[in-house]
Write a protein that holds these residues in place. Structure first.
Motif, mmCIF file in Angstrom:
data_model
loop_
_atom_site.group_PDB
_atom_site.id
_atom_site.type_symbol
_atom_site.label_atom_id
_atom_site.label_comp_id
_atom_site.label_asym_id
_atom_site.label_seq_id
_atom_site.Cartn_x
_atom_site.Cartn_y
_atom_site.Cartn_z
ATOM 1 N N ARG A 1 11.048 -2.789 13.042
ATOM 2 C CA ARG A 1 10.255 -2.987 14.249
ATOM 3 C C ARG A 1 8.779 -3.029 13.854
ATOM 4 O O ARG A 1 8.370 -2.380 12.874
ATOM 5 N N THR A 2 8.007 -3.731 14.619
ATOM 6 C CA THR A 2 6.552 -3.761 14.428
ATOM 7 C C THR A 2 5.934 -2.656 15.263
ATOM 8 O O THR A 2 6.241 -2.500 16.456
ATOM 9 N N LEU B 1 7.948 -0.695 10.726
ATOM 10 C CA LEU B 1 8.811 0.483 10.628
ATOM 11 C C LEU B 1 10.205 0.015 10.230
ATOM 12 O O LEU B 1 10.815 -0.790 10.935
ATOM 13 N N ARG B 2 10.694 0.523 9.101
ATOM 14 C CA ARG B 2 12.037 0.181 8.619
ATOM 15 C C ARG B 2 12.920 1.420 8.748
ATOM 16 O O ARG B 2 12.530 2.529 8.344
ATOM 17 N N LEU C 1 13.450 6.655 7.289
ATOM 18 C CA LEU C 1 12.380 5.890 7.936
ATOM 19 C C LEU C 1 11.286 5.601 6.926
ATOM 20 O O LEU C 1 10.909 6.465 6.125
ATOM 21 N N GLN C 2 10.764 4.376 6.986
ATOM 22 C CA GLN C 2 9.616 3.990 6.176
ATOM 23 C C GLN C 2 8.623 3.266 7.071
ATOM 24 O O GLN C 2 8.989 2.310 7.770
ATOM 25 N N LEU C 3 7.365 3.725 7.055
ATOM 26 C CA LEU C 3 6.290 3.044 7.777
ATOM 27 C C LEU C 3 5.454 2.319 6.735
ATOM 28 O O LEU C 3 4.883 2.941 5.826
ATOM 29 N N ILE D 1 11.544 7.015 18.571
ATOM 30 C CA ILE D 1 12.627 6.124 18.183
ATOM 31 C C ILE D 1 13.880 6.565 18.918
ATOM 32 O O ILE D 1 14.280 7.731 18.853
ATOM 33 N N ASP D 2 14.512 5.641 19.629
ATOM 34 C CA ASP D 2 15.786 5.880 20.300
ATOM 35 C C ASP D 2 16.886 5.204 19.485
ATOM 36 O O ASP D 2 16.878 3.974 19.310
#
Length: 442
Positions: free
Chosen positions: A437-438, A426-427, A389-391, A378-379
């Motif tokens: 993002r997916t 991904l949140r 972060l949550q996946l 992640i950039d």
């Protein structure tokens, strides 16, 4: 990380007379899993003696440990050109450690040991990444014998753990960087195949394309101490390709390591002698971004487990190349005494060339690569401090949650090993800013 040398000794005798036998098709992975069995097997052959090789057994020993005695085999007699397959009843199974494995055949009356010895280097890893296999082919549109090997490697490339790259010579698809790279193999004929960059010179080039698949299958069973993440961004207006590599070591290693990346183009409509016209050329190496020797000084001589080493290539894509059909593959190579071994290679299908997302789109970060296997990155925008972060899986379940400090700009996101393949969300939450993002996991 500790290194294990596999020493295979073969002594053959039959019918009370000295024999001159040898082993072939013996294979042990360059990197293997600790505390996991590997069956030791090979073909016992009669090199030249007209007296049949009848009775023998194979033993092995690790360091100064006990001799593992094999079962005695009685055959109808092995003559020159024939072989007898042998698998030892006790598999090689050790923890991460260093030492020497010795394997030999016990026969009656053997007196010629000059050609008895084979050596395989094995690193036994307690943590590893999935291994992909690199197959490189030397071909040309003028080559009348190349259509069948081309078709074979097209099929092999469909395997997600086999990466094929075709270096053209003497035709309109050849390039200076590809030609310079190929010269190290001294395989100036077509069709020629090189697997895993010749494994420190122990696996020579050959034209036997029907053997490339079985050899790749053997090597797929091994593992690697390296995972490679590749993100390729293409600016269509500038025709600028930017390739970001992130190499993560699962285990400490010591050696000389280089990185490299190829631009491949698929589905080039052209001609091929004995192949018909029009003819679709696949996996064509358009450019070797790291040059003939790869890019040094990205990876230190001694790595640490869990460390990630990054590098970026940029390249202006010529107008005549179809950007829609370009891919990028990347590899980590160990160099030793002028020879090479492919530590791991990325799958070209993971890195389709695309216009990169803006770092500020949908909030404040960019996720790459997607699809991903072992690791994503992640950039963040420079202004972002900490973030949560949550996946999230397709069923709405949160499979990973963590808080990170993103001031460094780039954050590693290890993929949980129990994540099933498929699409995830991904949140990222940073203060009052939320972005998604997916992420596709394979």
């Amino acid at each position: 990380m500790r290194r294990i040398t596999l020493l295979m000794l073969i002594a053959h005798a039959a019918f009370g007379l000295a024999q001159d036998a040898y082993l072939n098709t013996a294979f042990v992975p360059r990197y293997w899993k600790a505390n996991d069995p590997w069956p030791l097997s090979a073909r016992v052959r009669n090199a030249s003696s007209t007296v049949p090789l009848i009775t023998f057994r194979v033993d092995w020993r690790f360091n100064s440990g006990p001799v593992q005695v094999g079962n005695t085999q009685s055959t109808t007699g092995i003559l020159p050109g024939q072989y007898w397959p042998y698998t030892h009843p006790t598999a090689f199974n050790v923890p991460a450690s260093s030492g020497t494995l010795k394997m030999w055949v016990v026969g009656v009356g053997d007196s010629n040991h000059s050609n008895d010895t084979l050596y395989f280097t094995v690193d036994v890893l307690s943590a590893w990444a999935t291994k992909s296999v690199l197959i490189e082919q030397y071909t040309g549109t003028w080559c009348q014998f190349c259509p069948l090997p081309n078709a074979a490697t097209n099929t092999l490339n469909d395997d997600p753990l086999i990466v094929v790259a075709k270096h053209h010579n003497g035709d309109e698809l050849s390039s200076a960087s590809s030609t310079a790279y190929w010269q190290q193999f001294n395989a100036n004929y077509s069709p020629a195949g090189v697997m895993e960059q010749e494994e420190f010179g122990t696996l020579g080039d050959d034209a036997a394309y029907d053997q490339w698949g079985p050899r790749a299958e053997q090597r797929k069973q091994g593992v690697s101490p390296v995972s490679i993440a590749v993100a390729a961004g293409f600016n269509a207006w500038q025709r600028l390709l930017t390739v970001d590599l992130a190499v993560t070591f699962t285990a400490a290693q010591t050696g000389t390591f280089v990185v490299n990346a190829y631009i491949l183009e698929d589905s080039i409509n052209g001609v091929q002698v004995a192949g018909g016209s029009p003819y679709m050329h696949q996996q064509v190496v358009r450019e070797v971004l790291g040059g003939a020797n790869g890019t040094a000084d990205v990876i230190p001589a001694t790595t640490t487990a869990g460390s990630t080493y990054s590098h970026q290539y940029t390249f202006t894509v010529p107008e005549q190349w179809n950007a829609a059909n370009l891919r990028v593959i990347a590899m980590v190579t160990e160099k030793r005494n002028g020879t090479s071994w492919t530590v791991n290679v990325s799958d070209g299908d993971l890195t389709e060339v695309h216009v990169p997302e803006s770092a500020t789109a949908e909030g404040f970060f960019r996720l790459w690569p997607s699809p991903a296997r072992d690791m994503a990155f992640i950039d963040f925008e420079p202004s972002v401090g900490s973030a949560q972060l949550q996946l999230i899986g397709a069923d709405g379940r949160v499979v990973l949650e963590q808080t990170i400090q993103s001031s460094a700009g780039r954050v590693s996101l290890p993929i949980p090993p129990d994540c099933a393949t498929g699409s995830y969300l991904l949140r990222a939450i940073a203060g009052d800013r939320v972005g998604t993002r997916t992420l596709v996991i394979e």
